[in-house]
Write a protein that holds these residues in place. Structure first.
Motif, PDB file in Angstrom:
ATOM      1  N   PRO A 127      45.416  31.362  11.383  1.00  0.00           N
ATOM      2  CA  PRO A 127      46.121  32.645  11.423  1.00  0.00           C
ATOM      3  C   PRO A 127      45.655  33.514  12.584  1.00  0.00           C
ATOM      4  N   LEU A 130      45.980  38.337   9.185  1.00  0.00           N
ATOM      5  CA  LEU A 130      46.378  38.195   7.786  1.00  0.00           C
ATOM      6  C   LEU A 130      47.253  39.358   7.342  1.00  0.00           C
ATOM      7  N   LYS A 133      51.365  39.339   5.643  1.00  0.00           N
ATOM      8  CA  LYS A 133      51.749  38.016   5.161  1.00  0.00           C
ATOM      9  C   LYS A 133      51.912  38.058   3.635  1.00  0.00           C
ATOM     10  N   VAL A 136      49.247  36.271   1.352  1.00  0.00           N
ATOM     11  CA  VAL A 136      47.840  36.662   1.399  1.00  0.00           C
ATOM     12  C   VAL A 136      47.417  37.400   0.130  1.00  0.00           C
ATOM     13  N   VAL A 221      50.925  30.313   7.297  1.00  0.00           N
ATOM     14  CA  VAL A 221      50.755  30.798   8.669  1.00  0.00           C
ATOM     15  C   VAL A 221      52.056  30.558   9.437  1.00  0.00           C
ATOM     16  N   PRO A 222      52.795  31.590   9.790  1.00  0.00           N
ATOM     17  CA  PRO A 222      54.088  31.419  10.451  1.00  0.00           C
ATOM     18  C   PRO A 222      53.983  31.088  11.933  1.00  0.00           C
ATOM     19  N   ASP A 225      52.446  33.625  14.429  1.00  0.00           N
ATOM     20  CA  ASP A 225      50.994  33.624  14.627  1.00  0.00           C
ATOM     21  C   ASP A 225      50.593  32.675  15.736  1.00  0.00           C
ATOM     22  N   HIS A 246      50.660  23.218   6.088  1.00  0.00           N
ATOM     23  CA  HIS A 246      49.562  24.000   6.648  1.00  0.00           C
ATOM     24  C   HIS A 246      48.456  23.150   7.263  1.00  0.00           C
TER      25      HIS A 246
END
Length: 272
Positions: A127, A130, A133, A136, A221-222, A225, A246
């Protein structure tokens, strides 16, 4: 398949970290850094596939599995300091660092603060921040509810919930055992340390060659990021793994190994 040897490193701060060593002794040094709740075994499938051009080390971080368990010191900067100390203890002068998930935060901190020790940086599903998100807050709630002794039901979301492609049952079982053997306090302090750290600031000052690996079905995590990291680190590049979640090194260990070997070769790093 490469043979894995298990050893221990005694750090200058008195902590002992178990670590796995694999690959060709004269190969390009590569040090793997696992994420929260894991151990060296997070990279077992990659270590077993290392070609003769690479020499790998994968330490288990403080508080995890069989590593020393101090009462505190689970912020990213603590893990980063341990990583530098590990390089010293293992006699590694300069290495390619490969950090996965939260382990990538410590790896990039070392890359920024100790460029003389880092030949290259590989970030796997790491990431940039954070903040903002949706997953998270839910993750934090789950971690806050953990109580010792942990059981597999409690840690299951942190294992099978991170994968999309089929992964060997035996390997997932090992990951569950690692998660169960990480005390609840380590989970909680480690996660709190990530939340309290200015993660975008850890991208500053990285001048070493960097490769970012990301699975396009990563729900935690997109892509934004990954693009933020590539933008922050001059000359870095993004490699997208289609249909992968991921933990790309769990789902596509062969491809990760090949990309790592190619990255080292592109840097002009050759076996000694």
């Amino acid at each position: 398949m490469s043979t894995i040897a298990m050893k221990q490193a005694r750090l200058v701060n008195g902590l002992t970290l178990p670590y796995a060593e694999a690959g060709y002794p004269g190969g390009v040094p590569v040090v793997f850094v696992h994420g929260l709740g894991e151990s060296w075994a997070s990279f077992e499938q990659v270590l077993r596939r290392l070609p003769t051009t690479l020499h790998g080390w994968a330490p288990t971080q403080r508080g995890h599995r069989d590593a020393s368990r101090p009462d505190d010191g689970y912020r990213p900067e603590d893990f980063a300091a341990d990583l530098v100390s590990f390089l010293d203890a293992a006699g590694i002068g300069r290495a390619v660092l490969v950090g996965a998930s939260s382990g990538g935060v410590a790896a990039r901190m070392v890359a920024g603060s100790h460029p003389d020790r880092v030949a290259g940086l590989v970030l796997c599903g790491v990431p940039a921040t954070l903040e903002g998100k949706p997953g998270v807050a839910e993750l934090g709630e789950r971690i806050a509810l953990l109580r010792d002794p942990l059981d597999q039901e409690a840690v299951e979301p942190f294992v099978s919930g991170l994968t999309v492609r089929p992964v060997a049952v035996e390997f997932l079982d090992r990951l569950r055992e690692d998660a169960v053997h990480t005390p609840a306090g380590v989970w909680q302090q480690g996660f709190r340390g990530l939340l309290e750290t200015d993660l975008p600031a850890t991208l500053g000052g990285i001048l070493v060659p960097t490769m970012v690996l990301w699975g396009d079905r990563d729900t935690f995590v997109p892509r934004a990021d990954q693009e933020q990291q590539v933008k922050a680190v001059h000359g870095s590049r993004l490699v997208v793994y289609e249909g992968t979640g991921h933990c790309v090194h769990w789902e596509e260990p062969g491809r990760v190994t090949a990309d790592l070997a190619g990255f080292a070769a592109d840097l002009g790093l050759t076996p000694s």
